[in-house]
Motif scaffolding. Structure first.
Motif, short mmCIF file in Angstrom:
data_model
loop_
_atom_site.label_atom_id
_atom_site.label_comp_id
_atom_site.label_asym_id
_atom_site.label_seq_id
_atom_site.Cartn_x
_atom_site.Cartn_y
_atom_site.Cartn_z
N ILE A 66 0.85 -1.20 0.00
CA ILE A 66 0.00 0.00 0.00
C ILE A 66 0.88 1.25 0.00
CG2 ILE A 66 -1.66 1.33 1.37
CD1 ILE A 66 -2.83 -1.43 2.28
N ALA A 67 2.00 1.17 0.74
CA ALA A 67 2.91 2.33 0.81
C ALA A 67 3.55 2.62 -0.55
CB ALA A 67 3.99 2.06 1.86
N GLN A 68 3.54 1.64 -1.43
CA GLN A 68 4.16 1.86 -2.77
C GLN A 68 3.12 2.22 -3.83
OE1 GLN A 68 6.76 -1.41 -3.91
NE2 GLN A 68 7.25 -1.73 -1.75
N LYS A 69 1.98 2.73 -3.38
CA LYS A 69 0.88 2.92 -4.34
C LYS A 69 1.26 3.83 -5.51
CE LYS A 69 -1.42 6.40 -1.61
NZ LYS A 69 -2.24 6.59 -0.47
N GLU A 70 2.08 4.88 -5.24
CA GLU A 70 2.39 5.79 -6.36
C GLU A 70 3.17 5.08 -7.46
OE1 GLU A 70 2.45 7.97 -3.37
OE2 GLU A 70 0.53 8.72 -4.15
N SER A 71 4.17 4.28 -7.05
CA SER A 71 4.97 3.62 -8.10
C SER A 71 4.14 2.56 -8.81
CB SER A 71 6.27 3.05 -7.53
OG SER A 71 5.97 2.05 -6.61
N ILE A 72 3.22 1.92 -8.09
CA ILE A 72 2.34 0.95 -8.76
C ILE A 72 1.41 1.70 -9.73
CG2 ILE A 72 0.53 -0.80 -8.39
CD1 ILE A 72 1.93 -1.39 -5.67
N GLY A 73 1.00 2.90 -9.32
CA GLY A 73 0.18 3.74 -10.20
C GLY A 73 0.92 4.08 -11.48
N ASN A 74 2.23 4.32 -11.36
CA ASN A 74 3.02 4.62 -12.58
C ASN A 74 3.02 3.41 -13.52
OD1 ASN A 74 3.58 7.13 -11.68
ND2 ASN A 74 5.56 6.58 -10.76
N ALA A 75 3.09 2.23 -12.94
CA ALA A 75 3.07 1.01 -13.78
C ALA A 75 1.75 0.94 -14.54
CB ALA A 75 3.27 -0.23 -12.91
N ALA A 76 0.67 1.34 -13.87
CA ALA A 76 -0.65 1.29 -14.52
C ALA A 76 -0.72 2.19 -15.74
CB ALA A 76 -1.73 1.67 -13.50
N SER A 77 0.09 3.28 -15.72
CA SER A 77 0.08 4.20 -16.89
C SER A 77 0.42 3.48 -18.18
CB SER A 77 1.11 5.33 -16.72
OG SER A 77 1.02 5.85 -15.45
N HIS A 78 1.17 2.39 -18.06
CA HIS A 78 1.62 1.69 -19.27
C HIS A 78 0.55 0.78 -19.87
CE1 HIS A 78 5.82 2.98 -19.01
NE2 HIS A 78 5.59 2.99 -17.71
N VAL A 122 15.83 -12.10 -11.01
CA VAL A 122 15.14 -11.76 -12.25
C VAL A 122 16.16 -11.18 -13.23
CG1 VAL A 122 13.35 -10.31 -13.30
CG2 VAL A 122 12.99 -11.24 -11.01
N ASP A 123 16.23 -11.76 -14.39
CA ASP A 123 17.12 -11.29 -15.46
C ASP A 123 16.78 -9.83 -15.79
OD1 ASP A 123 18.24 -10.72 -17.87
OD2 ASP A 123 17.74 -12.63 -18.82
N ASP A 124 17.78 -8.98 -15.89
CA ASP A 124 17.59 -7.54 -16.12
C ASP A 124 16.68 -7.22 -17.30
OD1 ASP A 124 19.05 -6.77 -14.07
OD2 ASP A 124 20.86 -6.22 -15.18
N HIS A 125 16.76 -8.01 -18.36
CA HIS A 125 16.03 -7.67 -19.59
C HIS A 125 14.67 -8.36 -19.71
CE1 HIS A 125 19.60 -5.62 -20.68
NE2 HIS A 125 20.30 -6.73 -20.49
N LEU A 126 14.30 -9.09 -18.67
CA LEU A 126 13.06 -9.88 -18.78
C LEU A 126 11.82 -8.98 -18.73
CD1 LEU A 126 11.76 -12.71 -18.86
CD2 LEU A 126 11.67 -12.61 -16.37
N ALA A 127 11.78 -8.11 -17.73
CA ALA A 127 10.54 -7.34 -17.52
C ALA A 127 10.76 -5.87 -17.85
CB ALA A 127 10.11 -7.47 -16.07
N ASP A 128 9.70 -5.22 -18.36
CA ASP A 128 9.77 -3.78 -18.57
C ASP A 128 9.62 -3.07 -17.23
OD1 ASP A 128 9.75 -3.46 -21.63
OD2 ASP A 128 8.26 -5.00 -21.23
N ILE A 129 8.77 -3.64 -16.38
CA ILE A 129 8.61 -3.11 -15.02
C ILE A 129 8.57 -4.32 -14.09
CG2 ILE A 129 7.00 -1.97 -13.43
CD1 ILE A 129 6.02 -0.29 -15.78
N CYS A 130 9.29 -4.23 -12.98
CA CYS A 130 9.23 -5.34 -12.02
C CYS A 130 8.75 -4.79 -10.68
CB CYS A 130 10.61 -5.98 -11.89
SG CYS A 130 10.58 -7.39 -10.78
N ILE A 131 7.65 -5.32 -10.19
CA ILE A 131 7.14 -4.89 -8.88
C ILE A 131 7.47 -6.01 -7.89
CG2 ILE A 131 5.08 -4.27 -7.55
CD1 ILE A 131 3.84 -3.28 -10.22
N ARG A 132 8.20 -5.65 -6.85
CA ARG A 132 8.65 -6.66 -5.87
C ARG A 132 7.72 -6.68 -4.66
NH1 ARG A 132 13.15 -9.88 -7.39
NH2 ARG A 132 14.45 -8.65 -8.80
N ILE A 133 7.38 -7.88 -4.22
CA ILE A 133 6.59 -8.00 -2.98
C ILE A 133 7.48 -8.60 -1.89
CG2 ILE A 133 4.37 -8.28 -4.20
CD1 ILE A 133 4.70 -11.37 -3.26
#
Ligand code: G6P
Length: 608
Positions: A448-460, A553-564
């Motif tokens: 929940i504390a990371q909501k802004e960065s998750i919101g940025n991912a949603a922009s894509h 996670v391989d650097d080139h695998l994901a465009d965005i990586c969200i860690r839990i």
């Protein structure tokens, strides 16, 4: 679905009805209307398509005289389009009626009573009003009873008779109604949010009874020959009005996402005794777990997705068949359940009509039923053999968030208790399982504390017409809910696929920049999921990967990586749910859509 409110008392009725309707808006609707009984006993009707605000503006201009008795309605169209005429209330002679539900034999009644030339709307509800008007000879109770005998379907009605000023009558079959007598007058509504500003004490209107509201009394009559008076079982609301307000949040959905850690604690902590799950306060006996040879889980929508996760958690431990069914399918099947089956019914509202029908079918099959329900005193809660109440508080946003998390918490606890009782878990294993469940709460807070960065991912993803959610095992069960959340509030077509299944068709839809939300939190299938991600990446997909903190996670695998956070694999659903909810929330927000009341959807689905 349709919302109902009725008021009679000393206060200005139009104000109470319009405020009540605003409180019921979250149920989902497309038009609204009120009928007021004026001082001269004349009826004043106001109906408008669109939001309650349209109706309010219209009433402010049109209604100048005061009234102390009236009924109000928010309509979710079933029969007939969204028009002012089809909106409720419907007036037929002396009868003014509002309806929630469906009258299945409305066509036959139209013919039987030769109503073809009288009807002015296309609704089944107007047919009920006109039939009642034909049956009415000055005795409301007798006429209502005759009407009910003629109807097939589900309904709750609130009715005024032009020659009975100050009185409101109501009756229900399946569709819910709650009522209260308060110092500010008598009220009836389809759910508590409309009553809470006036009282904490209420009763659920029982089926096969007629309620009569007068300014300071609410009477309840049985539907027997003499209309025997009876006394309702009073209940107390266990949350306050604050819980149904936004409290500074821009939307109920965001507020409810934030409330999840507390709701989890409220649901889990009172049921832990010496580190073990303990349902003695809920009066759920161990015998139901001991004797069952299979578990059948039944629900709709998000609640069904909670069931899918529960099955994936429970079956490997319990080693008995666990089946999850969509209620609307289950009710028309010939299910393989019997007296040795434990049927777990999951429902936030406790009123979903298909889920209720499935519960009744389970009883016909002599199975034991255990309901996981959020709304106290709801029909499913009352009709189940046993109830496990979740303590999410009122959930107002149509898209379910906190109710899902606490349904999961409840099911994890039930699974744990069952494993203990069946000797599949030692006490130590059960204690450790509950410890992991509690650890999931801070993990949710972290996300929940990371909501802004998750919101940025949603922009894509907001510019794409489609999105895909993939995962294996438990991650696939989470994907189903992620896809539902995104499609219901952002209107982006979203599908969930078991990652290994992509190659059998769906991968044909993957092209440049198609968003794929890949969930990879299950260690035993991690490398397999990663291979599937590579396959879609190779075809140009835009990858948003959800993985644990420690996953390599391989650097080139994901465009965005969200860690839990690194919670145990069985418990990753809790932080993952928060991420998926926030992706959907921000996608909807960034598309400037109505987050809390998405088009065409209803919070409580009380028609088939
Ligand atoms: C509707 C709601 C969903 C909910 C489903 C089942 O579709 O919009 O959020 O999951 O009904 O509702 P219930 O109250 O039975 O959990």
């Amino acid at each position: 679905m349709c919302g109902i409110i009725g008021y009679t008392g000393p206060l200005e009725a139009s104000k109470i009805l319009l405020e009540g309707l605003a409180g019921l808006e979250y149920r989902g609707y497309d038009s609204a209307g009120i009928a007021l009984c004026m001082e001269d006993s004349k009826i004043c009707l106001a109906k408008k398509t669109g939001k309650v605000k349209n109706l309010k503006d219209y009433c402010n201009q049109q209604i100048t005289d005061s009234s102390h008795c009236g009924i109000g309605h928010t309509r979710w169209a079933t029969h007939g389009g969204v028009t002012d005429t089809n909106a409720h209330p419907h007036q037929a002679g002396k009868v003014i009626l509002i309806h929630n539900g469906i009258i299945e034999n409305y066509h036959a009644l139209t013919e039987e009573f030769h109503l073809e030339n009288e009807l002015i709307s296309q609704t089944d509800s107007e047919v009920a009003a006109r039939v009642l008007n034909r049956l009415y000879e000055g005795d409301p109770l007798a006429a209502i009873r005759k009407l009910i005998e003629l109807l097939d379907g589900s309904f709750s009605f609130c009715i005024m008779f032009e020659d009975q000023p100050g009185a409101i009558y109501a009756i229900r079959n399946v569709s819910p109604l709650v009522a209260a007598s308060t110092p500010s007058g008598s009220l009836i509504a389809s759910d508590l949010t409309a009553l809470i500003p006036y009282t904490r004490n209420y009763f659920v209107v029982p089926e096969q009874h007629i309620v009569k509201l007068t300014p300071y009394k609410v009477h309840l009559y049985q539907l027997d020959d003499t209309f025997t008076k009876t006394y309702p079982e009073m209940m107390t609301v266990n949350w306050n009005m604050d819980a149904a307000m936004k409290n500074g949040f821009p939307h109920f959905m965001l507020k409810e996402i934030h409330e999840q850690p507390d709701a989890m604690g409220n649901t889990i902590l009172p049921r832990i005794n010496k580190g073990l799950p303990d349902f003695s306060e809920d009066k759920i006996p161990d015998s139901i777990f001991e004797t069952c040879s299979q578990v059948q889980i039944i629900a709709c929508g998000t609640a069904m997705h909670a069931g899918m996760v529960a099955r994936a958690i429970m079956q490997p431990v319990l080693r008995i068949p666990i089946t999850v069914s969509v209620a609307s399918e289950f009710r028309y099947e010939e299910p393989l359940i019997d007296e040795k089956s434990l049927v777990i019914i999951i429902s936030q509202s406790g009123e979903t009509i298909d889920t209720l029908a499935a519960l009744r079918l389970a009883h016909q099959c002599k199975s034991t039923t255990l309901a996981v329900v959020n709304v106290k005193g709801s029909t499913i809660a009352r009709e189940s053999d046993y109830v496990f109440y979740t303590h999410a508080g009122p959930e107002i946003a149509v898209a379910s968030t906190k109710a899902y998390s606490v349904q999961l918490a409840a099911l994890y606890m039930i699974g744990c208790r069952m494993a203990l009782v069946k000797g599949k878990y030692t006490k130590e294993q059960a204690v450790s399982f509950l410890g992991d469940l509690l650890d999931a709460i801070p993990a949710m807070e972290t996300m929940i504390a990371q909501k802004e960065s998750i919101g940025n991912a949603a922009s894509h993803i907001i510019h794409s017409p489609d999105a895909f959610f993939i995962g294996r095992g438990l991650d696939y069960a989470f994907s189903l809910e992620g896809a539902l959340k995104l499609k219901e509030i952002s209107y982006i077509h979203s599908e969930a696929y078991a990652a290994g299944e992509l190659k059998h068709g769906t991968i044909a839809l993957i092209s440049d920049q198609v968003p794929v939300i890949a969930i990879a939190t299950q260690q035993h299938v991690y490398s397999k999921t990663i291979s599937n991600i590579r396959e879609v990446k190779a075809r140009g997909a835009f990858i948003i990967l959800l993985a644990k903190e420690s996953a390599v996670v391989d650097d080139h695998l994901a465009d965005i990586c969200i860690r839990i956070p690194d919670v145990d694999d069985l418990f990753t659903v809790f932080p993952i749910a928060v991420v998926l909810q926030l992706i959907a929330y921000y996608a909807s927000l960034k598309k400037h859509l109505d987050v809390d009341q998405p088009r065409n959807l209803a919070k409580s689905v009380t028609v088939e």
